[in-house]
Design an enzyme around this catalytic site. Structure first.
Site, short mmCIF file in Angstrom:
data_model
loop_
_atom_site.label_atom_id
_atom_site.label_comp_id
_atom_site.label_asym_id
_atom_site.label_seq_id
_atom_site.Cartn_x
_atom_site.Cartn_y
_atom_site.Cartn_z
N GLY A 10 0.84 -1.21 0.00
CA GLY A 10 0.00 0.00 0.00
C GLY A 10 0.87 1.25 0.00
N ARG A 16 1.09 -5.10 -5.61
CA ARG A 16 1.12 -6.31 -4.80
C ARG A 16 1.35 -7.44 -5.80
NH1 ARG A 16 -2.97 -3.36 -1.53
NH2 ARG A 16 -1.90 -2.92 0.42
N ASP A 76 5.24 -4.65 6.24
CA ASP A 76 5.89 -5.91 6.63
C ASP A 76 5.90 -6.94 5.51
OD1 ASP A 76 3.19 -6.28 6.86
OD2 ASP A 76 3.27 -7.33 8.78
N THR A 84 4.10 2.96 5.59
CA THR A 84 2.69 2.55 5.61
C THR A 84 1.93 3.48 6.55
OG1 THR A 84 1.12 0.90 6.48
CG2 THR A 84 3.37 0.69 7.24
N ASP A 125 2.23 0.10 11.75
CA ASP A 125 2.12 -1.21 12.40
C ASP A 125 3.37 -2.07 12.22
OD1 ASP A 125 1.86 -1.59 9.68
OD2 ASP A 125 0.24 -3.04 9.83
N ARG A 169 -6.71 -2.48 8.66
CA ARG A 169 -7.37 -3.79 8.62
C ARG A 169 -6.95 -4.65 9.81
NH1 ARG A 169 -6.45 -5.84 2.85
NH2 ARG A 169 -7.65 -4.02 2.29
P1 ADP Z 1 2.88 -4.24 2.68
O1 ADP Z 1 4.31 -4.19 2.29
O2 ADP Z 1 2.23 -2.90 2.67
O3 ADP Z 1 2.67 -5.02 3.97
P2 ADP Z 1 1.85 -6.53 1.19
O4 ADP Z 1 1.61 -7.39 2.38
O5 ADP Z 1 0.80 -6.49 0.14
O6 ADP Z 1 2.08 -5.00 1.54
O7 ADP Z 1 3.23 -7.00 0.55
C1 ADP Z 1 3.75 -6.35 -0.59
C2 ADP Z 1 4.38 -7.36 -1.49
O8 ADP Z 1 5.50 -7.97 -0.84
C3 ADP Z 1 3.50 -8.55 -1.89
O9 ADP Z 1 2.65 -8.24 -2.95
C4 ADP Z 1 4.53 -9.56 -2.31
O10 ADP Z 1 5.02 -9.30 -3.60
C5 ADP Z 1 5.65 -9.32 -1.30
N1 ADP Z 1 5.50 -10.25 -0.18
C6 ADP Z 1 4.61 -10.20 0.84
N2 ADP Z 1 4.74 -11.26 1.66
C7 ADP Z 1 5.73 -12.02 1.15
C8 ADP Z 1 6.35 -13.26 1.53
N3 ADP Z 1 5.97 -13.95 2.61
N4 ADP Z 1 7.36 -13.74 0.74
C9 ADP Z 1 7.76 -13.06 -0.34
N5 ADP Z 1 7.22 -11.90 -0.75
C10 ADP Z 1 6.23 -11.37 -0.03
O1 F6P Z 2 -1.75 -1.17 4.82
C1 F6P Z 2 -2.25 0.06 4.43
C2 F6P Z 2 -3.71 -0.02 4.15
O2 F6P Z 2 -4.14 1.25 3.74
C3 F6P Z 2 -4.59 -0.58 5.27
O3 F6P Z 2 -4.87 0.37 6.28
C4 F6P Z 2 -5.80 -0.99 4.49
O4 F6P Z 2 -6.53 -1.97 5.17
C5 F6P Z 2 -5.22 -1.54 3.22
O5 F6P Z 2 -3.95 -0.91 3.06
C6 F6P Z 2 -6.07 -1.28 2.01
O6 F6P Z 2 -5.42 -1.81 0.93
P1 F6P Z 2 -5.89 -1.64 -0.61
O7 F6P Z 2 -4.94 -0.66 -1.20
O8 F6P Z 2 -5.69 -2.99 -1.17
O9 F6P Z 2 -7.29 -1.17 -0.62
#
Ligand code: ADP
Ligand code: F6P
Length: 325
Positions: free
Chosen positions: A15, A76, A107, A129, A133, A175
């Site tokens: 995000g 993502r 994370d 973010t 968190d 979330r």
């Molecule tokens: P954020 O970084 O905001 O927490 P996401 O959880 O969507 O957002 O993670 C971003 C991207 O990081 C994912 O779309 C994926 O490409 C990569 N990613 C997330 N989790 C893993 C994982 N366990 N192993 C490898 N890549 C990951």
């Molecule tokens: O992690 C950042 C965040 O904005 C959360 O607060 C929210 O739940 C989520 O991303 C929304 O993600 P999306 O961009 O997929 O709507």
């Protein structure tokens, strides 16, 4: 440890958050100040898999410190969660001759960086973010801007709620985390705040607070709900059933993810971006930049990801005191 870092890459992932551009700018400028070349990777890990890259000059990052969103786009990418995807991404890093990679995100993004480091790529994460968190960091880029956006919206809602003597239920993002909701609730004088980290006792946490505020003379009520704590529409309906009030619902949604970053986010992003380049220039890998006791530092990603962030009970005590309970 490796020496002579000549070229690094930078990407934004997950995000988006206001201040990500300021972080990209800081990485590019800090790298150039050390004679390190900087390559931008578009669309997070998808761009690393497909080789969607650009070469940054110093001027490529002019006029972005004040812009929300991310000029590198974000994504993502499910393919990157597979070994085949990670191998392709690592191959791109090697083909580009990257001596290090800065990954700006949450994370999930750090888990991705952690995976890439196992293929021999030096990585350093930067927390970006609006949720604030990330357990290993007291602060994440974007949180302050999102809080101010939400508080500004709630102040406007308060005007009309006051005139009509109404109850307002406002859903903010988060979330899995309620840091944004709690901070916004404290800053906007909310009657109650609901977060995913705390099991809701509807009678005590909402109805009783509204009643007691009413008895103390209040005629309008602001309930702030983190999206992960329940739907604002359902909560408004339950308030209606319990109190006969007729609450209005506002879901702030992605408005909180956009806008001009505040000074705090720009400065945090600049310091963190600078620090990430220092980490990579030292030849370190699998690190994440974090804020600890007010200072910018870094730690091992594995250690950082193993940590837990909770909302301290004390923070709710402060909120309760402000609502007169
Ligand atoms: P954020 O970084 O905001 O927490 P996401 O959880 O969507 O957002 O993670 C971003 C991207 O990081 C994912 O779309 C994926 O490409 C990569 N990613 C997330 N989790 C893993 C994982 N366990 N192993 C490898 N890549 C990951
Ligand atoms: O992690 C950042 C965040 O904005 C959360 O607060 C929210 O739940 C989520 O991303 C929304 O993600 P999306 O961009 O997929 O709507």
């Amino acid at each position: 440890m490796k020496n002579a870092v000549k070229r690094i890459g930078v990407l934004t992932s997950g995000g988006d958050a206001p201040g990500m551009n300021a972080a990209v700018r800081a990485v590019v400028r800090a790298a150039h100040s050390r004679g390190i070349e900087c390559i931008g990777i578009r669309r997070g890990y998808s761009g690393l898999i497909s080789g969607d890259v650009l070469r940054f000059e110093d001027t490529s990052v002019s006029h972005i410190i004040n812009r929300g969103g991310t000029i590198l786009y974000t994504a993502r990418c499910d393919e990157f969660k597979t070994e085949a995807g990670q191998q392709k991404a690592a191959d791109t890093c090697k083909l580009l001759g990257l001596d290090g990679l800065v990954a700006i995100g949450g994370d999930g993004t750090f888990r991705g960086a952690q995976a890439l480091s196992k293929y021999g790529i030096s990585v350093c994460g930067i927390p970006g973010t609006i949720d604030n968190d990330i357990p290993c960091s007291e602060y994440t880029i974007g949180f302050d801007t999102a809080c101010n956006t939400a508080v500004d919206a709630i102040d406007k809602l308060r005007d009309t709620m006051q005139s009509h003597e109404r109850c307002s239920v406002v859903e903010v993002m988060g979330r899995h985390a309620g840091h944004l909701a709690l901070y916004v609730g404290l800053a906007s004088g909310a009657t109650a705040v609901l977060v995913p980290e705390k099991k809701i006792d509807f009678e005590n946490d909402v109805v009783e607070k509204i009643r007691s505020a009413r008895i103390s003379g209040k005629t309008h009520f602001m309930i702030v709900v983190a999206e992960g704590a329940g739907s604002a529409v359902d909560i408004a309906q339950k308030i209606h059933e319990a109190t006969s009030l007729d609450p209005r619902v506002t879901v702030l949604g992605h408005i909180q993810r956009g806008g001009t970053p505040t000074a705090r986010d720009r400065v945090s992003a600049t310091r963190m971006g600078y620090h990430a380049v220092e980490v990579l220039a030292k030849g370190l890998t699998n690190r994440v930049v974090c804020k600890k006791n007010g200072a910018i530092t870094d730690m091992d990603i594995d250690e950082g990801l193993a940590m837990k962030k909770t909302i301290k009970q004390h923070e709710f005590a402060v909120l309760d005191a402000m609502t007169g309970l």
